[in-house]
Motif scaffolding. Sequence first.
Motif, short mmCIF file in Angstrom:
data_model
loop_
_atom_site.label_atom_id
_atom_site.label_comp_id
_atom_site.label_asym_id
_atom_site.label_seq_id
_atom_site.Cartn_x
_atom_site.Cartn_y
_atom_site.Cartn_z
N LEU A 290 -22.52 -29.73 -66.11
CA LEU A 290 -22.92 -31.13 -66.23
C LEU A 290 -22.94 -31.58 -67.68
CD1 LEU A 290 -25.70 -31.54 -63.52
CD2 LEU A 290 -23.44 -32.58 -63.55
N SER A 291 -23.34 -30.72 -68.60
CA SER A 291 -23.35 -31.12 -70.00
C SER A 291 -21.93 -31.36 -70.49
CB SER A 291 -24.07 -30.07 -70.87
OG SER A 291 -23.35 -28.87 -70.91
N SER A 292 -20.98 -30.56 -70.00
CA SER A 292 -19.57 -30.77 -70.35
C SER A 292 -19.09 -32.11 -69.79
CB SER A 292 -18.72 -29.63 -69.79
OG SER A 292 -17.36 -29.88 -69.99
N LEU A 293 -19.47 -32.41 -68.55
CA LEU A 293 -19.08 -33.69 -67.94
C LEU A 293 -19.72 -34.87 -68.66
CD1 LEU A 293 -19.20 -32.77 -64.15
CD2 LEU A 293 -17.17 -33.22 -65.53
N ARG A 294 -20.97 -34.69 -69.11
CA ARG A 294 -21.63 -35.76 -69.87
C ARG A 294 -20.88 -36.03 -71.18
NH1 ARG A 294 -26.44 -32.73 -68.80
NH2 ARG A 294 -27.34 -33.46 -66.88
N ASP B 73 -28.33 -22.79 -63.92
CA ASP B 73 -27.88 -22.69 -65.31
C ASP B 73 -26.39 -23.01 -65.41
OD1 ASP B 73 -30.40 -22.02 -66.18
OD2 ASP B 73 -30.00 -19.85 -66.25
N VAL B 74 -25.59 -22.49 -64.47
CA VAL B 74 -24.15 -22.77 -64.47
C VAL B 74 -23.90 -24.26 -64.25
CG1 VAL B 74 -22.00 -22.39 -63.19
CG2 VAL B 74 -23.47 -20.45 -63.76
N LEU B 75 -24.61 -24.85 -63.31
CA LEU B 75 -24.45 -26.29 -63.04
C LEU B 75 -24.86 -27.12 -64.25
CD1 LEU B 75 -25.71 -26.63 -59.36
CD2 LEU B 75 -23.39 -26.96 -60.20
N LEU C 287 -37.54 -13.59 -51.47
CA LEU C 287 -37.69 -14.88 -52.15
C LEU C 287 -37.51 -14.75 -53.65
CD1 LEU C 287 -40.62 -16.49 -50.14
CD2 LEU C 287 -38.24 -17.21 -50.18
N LYS C 288 -38.03 -13.68 -54.23
CA LYS C 288 -37.84 -13.46 -55.67
C LYS C 288 -36.36 -13.28 -55.99
CE LYS C 288 -42.37 -11.46 -56.55
NZ LYS C 288 -43.14 -10.24 -56.83
N SER C 289 -35.66 -12.57 -55.13
CA SER C 289 -34.22 -12.36 -55.33
C SER C 289 -33.48 -13.69 -55.25
CB SER C 289 -33.69 -11.39 -54.27
OG SER C 289 -32.30 -11.28 -54.36
N TRP C 290 -33.80 -14.50 -54.24
CA TRP C 290 -33.16 -15.81 -54.11
C TRP C 290 -33.50 -16.72 -55.28
CZ3 TRP C 290 -29.14 -17.15 -51.46
CH2 TRP C 290 -28.81 -16.44 -50.31
N LYS C 291 -34.72 -16.62 -55.76
CA LYS C 291 -35.13 -17.44 -56.91
C LYS C 291 -34.27 -17.10 -58.12
CE LYS C 291 -39.12 -18.47 -59.81
NZ LYS C 291 -40.51 -18.12 -60.12
N THR C 292 -34.00 -15.82 -58.34
CA THR C 292 -33.16 -15.38 -59.45
C THR C 292 -31.74 -15.91 -59.28
OG1 THR C 292 -34.50 -13.39 -59.69
CG2 THR C 292 -32.33 -13.36 -60.70
N VAL C 293 -31.20 -15.80 -58.07
CA VAL C 293 -29.85 -16.29 -57.79
C VAL C 293 -29.77 -17.80 -58.02
CG1 VAL C 293 -28.15 -16.67 -55.94
CG2 VAL C 293 -29.26 -14.44 -56.19
N LEU C 294 -30.73 -18.54 -57.50
CA LEU C 294 -30.72 -20.00 -57.66
C LEU C 294 -30.88 -20.41 -59.12
CD1 LEU C 294 -32.78 -21.14 -54.55
CD2 LEU C 294 -30.34 -21.40 -54.93
N ALA C 295 -31.70 -19.70 -59.87
CA ALA C 295 -31.87 -20.01 -61.29
C ALA C 295 -30.55 -19.83 -62.03
CB ALA C 295 -32.96 -19.13 -61.90
N GLY C 296 -29.81 -18.78 -61.70
CA GLY C 296 -28.51 -18.56 -62.31
C GLY C 296 -27.53 -19.67 -61.96
N GLN C 297 -27.53 -20.08 -60.70
CA GLN C 297 -26.63 -21.16 -60.27
C GLN C 297 -26.99 -22.48 -60.96
OE1 GLN C 297 -26.97 -21.03 -56.01
NE2 GLN C 297 -25.33 -19.53 -55.80
#
Length: 97
Positions: free
Chosen positions: A61-65, A55-57, A43-53
């Motif tokens: 989104l800021s570029s699209l805004r 950040d990318v999103l 779960l800690k590993s997945w949390k790190t992966v999801l946090a990175g994803q």
Amino acid sequence: MKLKKAFILLTAPALLAFPADALAQKAETENLSRQVNTLSIALKSWKTVLAGQLDVLDTELSSLRADADRISSNQSHSHSCANNGMLFNGSSCIPLQ
């Protein structure tokens, strides 16, 4: 005396079985503990992966805004130019004459 022997004979199997049950429960508890630790690490590993994803999103989104804000601004300017009988060339109004 016979009563003591009978009591011992009746309780001996239960006493002998108790440590085996206790050992089985201890082994099961240790197994569950290992499984919980493994899941916690995963779960800690997945949390790190999801946090990175995320950040990318967020960056995307800021570029699209920003793009949406530019489009809205250009639309507003083009309407203003059109209302004044002028043509909007992307940065300013040009008279139509």
